[in-house]
Design a protein around this motif. Structure first.
Motif, short mmCIF file in Angstrom:
data_model
loop_
_atom_site.label_atom_id
_atom_site.label_comp_id
_atom_site.label_asym_id
_atom_site.label_seq_id
_atom_site.Cartn_x
_atom_site.Cartn_y
_atom_site.Cartn_z
N ILE A 150 -10.77 -0.22 -4.81
CA ILE A 150 -11.26 -1.52 -5.22
C ILE A 150 -10.11 -2.27 -5.73
CG2 ILE A 150 -12.71 -2.68 -7.04
CD1 ILE A 150 -14.66 -0.38 -7.09
N ALA A 151 -10.21 -3.75 -5.41
CA ALA A 151 -9.24 -4.76 -5.44
C ALA A 151 -9.99 -5.98 -6.18
CB ALA A 151 -8.38 -4.83 -4.57
N ALA A 152 -9.18 -7.04 -6.82
CA ALA A 152 -9.68 -8.22 -7.22
C ALA A 152 -8.66 -8.95 -6.91
CB ALA A 152 -9.76 -8.18 -8.79
N SER A 153 -9.24 -10.18 -6.22
CA SER A 153 -7.99 -11.07 -5.73
C SER A 153 -8.81 -12.50 -5.48
CB SER A 153 -7.84 -10.47 -4.31
OG SER A 153 -6.99 -11.47 -3.34
N GLY A 154 -7.50 -13.45 -5.72
CA GLY A 154 -8.05 -14.92 -5.33
C GLY A 154 -8.09 -15.02 -3.65
N GLY A 155 -7.76 -13.90 -3.00
CA GLY A 155 -7.85 -13.91 -1.49
C GLY A 155 -6.80 -13.08 -1.07
N TYR A 165 -6.84 -4.75 4.85
CA TYR A 165 -5.87 -4.48 5.85
C TYR A 165 -5.28 -3.03 5.64
CZ TYR A 165 -2.43 -4.42 9.48
OH TYR A 165 -1.63 -3.74 10.66
N ALA A 166 -4.81 -2.83 4.53
CA ALA A 166 -3.91 -1.43 4.26
C ALA A 166 -5.09 -0.39 4.50
CB ALA A 166 -3.09 -1.43 3.16
N ALA A 167 -6.12 -0.59 3.67
CA ALA A 167 -7.14 0.46 3.64
C ALA A 167 -7.77 0.59 4.97
CB ALA A 167 -8.38 0.00 2.67
N ARG A 168 -7.89 -0.37 5.83
CA ARG A 168 -8.44 -0.11 7.36
C ARG A 168 -7.33 0.79 7.99
NH1 ARG A 168 -8.78 -5.07 11.50
NH2 ARG A 168 -6.56 -4.45 11.55
N GLU A 169 -6.33 0.45 8.08
CA GLU A 169 -5.27 1.17 8.79
C GLU A 169 -5.14 2.61 8.24
OE1 GLU A 169 -3.37 -0.11 11.51
OE2 GLU A 169 -5.35 -1.53 11.38
N PRO A 187 -12.01 3.41 2.47
CA PRO A 187 -13.14 2.36 2.21
C PRO A 187 -12.50 1.48 1.24
CG PRO A 187 -13.84 4.77 1.86
CD PRO A 187 -12.47 4.89 2.20
N ALA A 188 -12.77 0.39 1.40
CA ALA A 188 -12.35 -0.73 0.49
C ALA A 188 -13.30 -1.75 0.14
CB ALA A 188 -11.20 -1.58 1.15
N GLU A 189 -13.57 -2.08 -1.31
CA GLU A 189 -14.42 -3.16 -1.64
C GLU A 189 -13.33 -4.06 -2.52
OE1 GLU A 189 -18.43 -3.24 -3.82
OE2 GLU A 189 -17.41 -1.58 -4.29
N VAL A 190 -13.52 -5.21 -2.09
CA VAL A 190 -12.76 -6.64 -2.77
C VAL A 190 -13.85 -7.55 -3.63
CG1 VAL A 190 -11.08 -8.37 -2.32
CG2 VAL A 190 -11.12 -6.41 -0.89
N GLY A 217 -13.36 -5.24 7.51
CA GLY A 217 -14.15 -4.14 7.35
C GLY A 217 -14.22 -3.99 5.74
N ALA A 218 -13.81 -4.95 4.84
CA ALA A 218 -14.24 -4.52 3.36
C ALA A 218 -15.49 -5.06 3.03
CB ALA A 218 -13.02 -5.24 2.69
N SER A 219 -16.12 -4.33 1.82
CA SER A 219 -17.36 -4.85 1.40
C SER A 219 -16.60 -5.82 0.43
CB SER A 219 -17.93 -3.71 0.48
OG SER A 219 -18.85 -4.19 -0.32
#
Length: 308
Positions: free
Chosen positions: A67-72, A80-84, A88-91, A109-111
């Motif tokens: 899980i990550a939090a981001s302005g973008g 991208y890194a999680a997909r490669e 699974p990634a949720e942002v 592919g992130a949620s």
């Protein structure tokens, strides 16, 4: 504290998962490091790869993913890194995140969860859900692995400009990039912080006794909108005695337009802040001073670049 050894270890860990981004000579003593051409459009891909791979190496990366939090940008890098890596990634992003970034997150592919009006609110929600879900929380900037991965950009610069350079201008939000650059370039070059006057978390920390909450607004808030500077960035910047400069929105918009008009480089407003230090005269290089401007992100809508 992060040092050059940690950055070199990150470079070995990341390997060829990131691009070796080019350097453009813009004048006799001026270069642009084109890190905005990195995978997912920003330097943060370096740090996110290092953060996720390091967690897997230590055996602390759960099947629930990250899980990550981001302005973008950090979210795009995490996605991208999680997909490669097949993770699974949720942002979590604020509701004010640019549509171009949110759309790209989903394409990677992130949620995506949009909540709050600024990064700090998205961050709080992401931390809460990470604790509840068991997913691994990837900090956007105040994490040792993130910082060390970002610093690999500095090692590339040393290799690409073997004759040396004196100064690197770095746009700063939470401080994850400048912290990595300080660690990578210790004793090799001066690193200078450039922040929007309306989102100046590191400047406030260095002007006082440490990180404090600051108001966040302005044209570059989507990428440089951290309410509080990271502890790692503050400690490294304080110990290195770096210069901390502020530029206003007008200078940022002008610098972004100039990068397009003069060099055909499309960058986001936050990235243009670094160049604005030069174009506005906020930073005046000494005669013969060799200056590198980091162009660190390109996740932007370019439709306004040609407006008069």
């Amino acid at each position: 504290m992060i040092d050059t050894g940690d950055v070199r270890a990150a470079a070995r860990r990341i390997g060829d998962r990131v691009r070796r981004t080019p350097v453009l000579q813009a004048g006799p003593t001026l270069w642009f490091k084109l890190e905005h051409t990195q995978h997912a459009g920003s330097f943060k891909t370096r740090g996110m790869f290092n953060q996720i791979v390091a967690a897997a190496t230590r055996g602390v990366l759960p099947s629930a993913g990250i899980i990550a939090a981001s302005g973008g940008n950090a979210g795009l890098a995490a996605a991208y890194a999680a997909r490669e890596l097949g993770v699974p990634a949720e942002v979590y992003v604020p509701s004010t995140a640019p549509t171009v970034k949110v759309d790209k997150l989903r394409k990677l592919g992130a949620s995506v969860v949009q909540t709050g009006n600024e990064y700090a609110e998205a961050y709080a929600a992401a931390v809460e859900w990470a604790q509840a879900s068991g997913a691994y929380f990837c900090h956007a900037y105040d994490d040792e692995d993130m910082v060390a991965g970002n610093g690999t950009l500095g090692l590339e610069l040393l290799d690409q400009l073997p004759s040396g350079f004196d100064t690197v201008l770095v746009a700063v939000g939470g401080g994850g990039l400048i912290a990595g650059m300080i660690a990578a370039l210790h004793g090799q070059a001066s690193v200078i912080s450039v922040e929007p006057a309306t989102s100046a978390a590191l400047h406030a920390a260095l002007s006082g006794d440490g990180p404090v909450d600051v108001p966040v607004s302005g044209v570059a808030a989507d990428s440089l909108g951290a309410r509080r500077a990271g502890d790692i960035a503050y400690s490294l910047a304080r110990d290195a005695g770096i210069a901390s400069l502020l530029v206003d929105d007008k200078a940022i918009v002008d610098a972004r337009r100039r990068l397009w008009d003069d060099y055909r480089q499309v960058v986001e407003h936050g990235t243009a802040a670094a160049y604005a230090a030069l174009t506005s005269g906020t930073y005046l290089p000494a005669p013969g001073e060799r200056v590198v401007v980091l162009l660190c992100g390109a996740n932007t809508d370019p439709s306004d670049l040609t407006l008069t």
